[in-house]
Design a protein around this motif. Structure first.
Motif, PDB file in Angstrom:
ATOM      1  N   ILE A   1       0.800  -1.284  -0.063  1.00 22.92           N
ATOM      2  CA  ILE A   1       0.037  -0.101  -0.020  1.00 22.92           C
ATOM      3  C   ILE A   1       0.879   1.249   0.003  1.00 22.92           C
ATOM      4  N   TYR A   2       1.957   1.052   0.981  1.00 18.72           N
ATOM      5  CA  TYR A   2       2.538   2.466   1.126  1.00 18.72           C
ATOM      6  C   TYR A   2       3.439   2.655  -0.271  1.00 18.72           C
ATOM      7  N   GLU A   3       4.048   1.642  -0.528  1.00 17.02           N
ATOM      8  CA  GLU A   3       4.906   1.696  -2.051  1.00 17.02           C
ATOM      9  C   GLU A   3       4.173   2.301  -3.321  1.00 17.02           C
ATOM     10  N   TYR A   4       2.935   1.880  -3.343  1.00 19.19           N
ATOM     11  CA  TYR A   4       2.078   2.191  -4.279  1.00 19.19           C
ATOM     12  C   TYR A   4       1.664   3.323  -4.409  1.00 19.19           C
ATOM     13  N   TRP A   5       1.343   4.235  -3.427  1.00 16.76           N
ATOM     14  CA  TRP A   5       0.898   5.485  -3.146  1.00 16.76           C
ATOM     15  C   TRP A   5       2.069   6.414  -3.020  1.00 16.76           C
ATOM     16  N   GLN A   6       3.326   5.959  -2.885  1.00 19.49           N
ATOM     17  CA  GLN A   6       4.674   6.850  -2.945  1.00 19.49           C
ATOM     18  C   GLN A   6       4.878   6.912  -4.592  1.00 19.49           C
ATOM     19  N   CYS A   7       4.640   5.950  -5.315  1.00 21.45           N
ATOM     20  CA  CYS A   7       4.798   6.028  -6.653  1.00 21.45           C
ATOM     21  C   CYS A   7       3.699   6.650  -7.459  1.00 21.45           C
TER      22      CYS A   7
ATOM     23  N   LEU B   1       1.055   8.701  -9.316  1.00 19.46           N
ATOM     24  CA  LEU B   1       0.888  10.122  -9.673  1.00 19.46           C
ATOM     25  C   LEU B   1      -0.561  10.492  -9.229  1.00 19.46           C
ATOM     26  N   HIS B   2      -0.888  11.680  -8.574  1.00 21.82           N
ATOM     27  CA  HIS B   2      -2.131  11.724  -8.029  1.00 21.82           C
ATOM     28  C   HIS B   2      -2.096  13.259  -8.071  1.00 21.82           C
ATOM     29  N   PRO B   3      -3.711  13.855  -8.200  1.00 20.61           N
ATOM     30  CA  PRO B   3      -3.917  15.171  -8.478  1.00 20.61           C
ATOM     31  C   PRO B   3      -3.235  16.236  -7.094  1.00 20.61           C
ATOM     32  N   ASN B   4      -2.981  15.896  -6.047  1.00 25.61           N
ATOM     33  CA  ASN B   4      -2.345  16.609  -4.993  1.00 25.61           C
ATOM     34  C   ASN B   4      -0.799  15.909  -4.906  1.00 25.61           C
ATOM     35  N   SER B   5      -0.455  15.325  -5.641  1.00 28.72           N
ATOM     36  CA  SER B   5       1.067  14.819  -5.480  1.00 28.72           C
ATOM     37  C   SER B   5       2.029  15.620  -4.837  1.00 28.72           C
ATOM     38  N   TYR B   6       1.701  16.861  -5.318  1.00 28.81           N
ATOM     39  CA  TYR B   6       2.938  17.951  -5.221  1.00 28.81           C
ATOM     40  C   TYR B   6       2.677  18.936  -4.075  1.00 28.81           C
TER      41      TYR B   6
END
Length: 141
Positions: free
Chosen positions: A127-133, A135-140
């Motif tokens: 779960i953690y590694e997936y969301w680390q990688c 790209l998401h609207p608020n990733s930045y």
């Protein structure tokens, strides 16, 4: 989603909270971990915080407001919907009807809590590694 934002864990069982905290520590995950004992406590926090959480990990069966009810409330809240916080169920409730209901509410994942510490740690790593990688609207943020 902020890569450095807190991990929100909505979990009413103290033993499961202990296991989740232990997994986060063993995996050396730097994100702050915040626990809430039910959906209502989490909702009140999410509605008032300026922080951009990394991910929400939510149990389904809880008192006051369960996980499905919380997800529904988040979806109806324009402020929270704009935050686009990844929402993942981490639960023992693996009934096909519950899984179907959960995915009809636009969740981003459904994982079964494993019985062993090693298996739970592996789930958490995925779960953690997936969301680390991802790209998401608020990733930045």
């Amino acid at each position: 989603m902020s890569l450095k934002g807190p991990i929100i864990s909505i979990e009413d069982d103290a033993d499961d909270q202990f296991l989740i905290r232990s997994v986060v520590e063993e995996l050396n995950i730097p994100n702050k971990l915040l626990f809430f004992g039910n959906g209502l406590e989490a909702l009140l926090f999410l509605e008032t915080t300026k922080e951009q959480p990394f991910v929400i990990l939510c149990d389904i069966n809880m008192p006051v407001m369960n996980g499905l009810e919380l997800r529904e409330r988040i979806e109806k809240n324009d402020y929270l919907k704009r935050k686009s916080i990844p929402f993942v169920f981490l639960t023992t409730a693996d009934n096909p009807l519950i899984i179907d209901t959960a995915y009809s509410s636009t969740i981003q994942g459904f994982f079964k809590k494993e019985n062993s510490f090693t298996e739970l740690k592996n789930r958490f790593r995925v779960i953690y590694e997936y969301w680390q990688c991802c790209l998401h609207p608020n990733s930045y943020m």
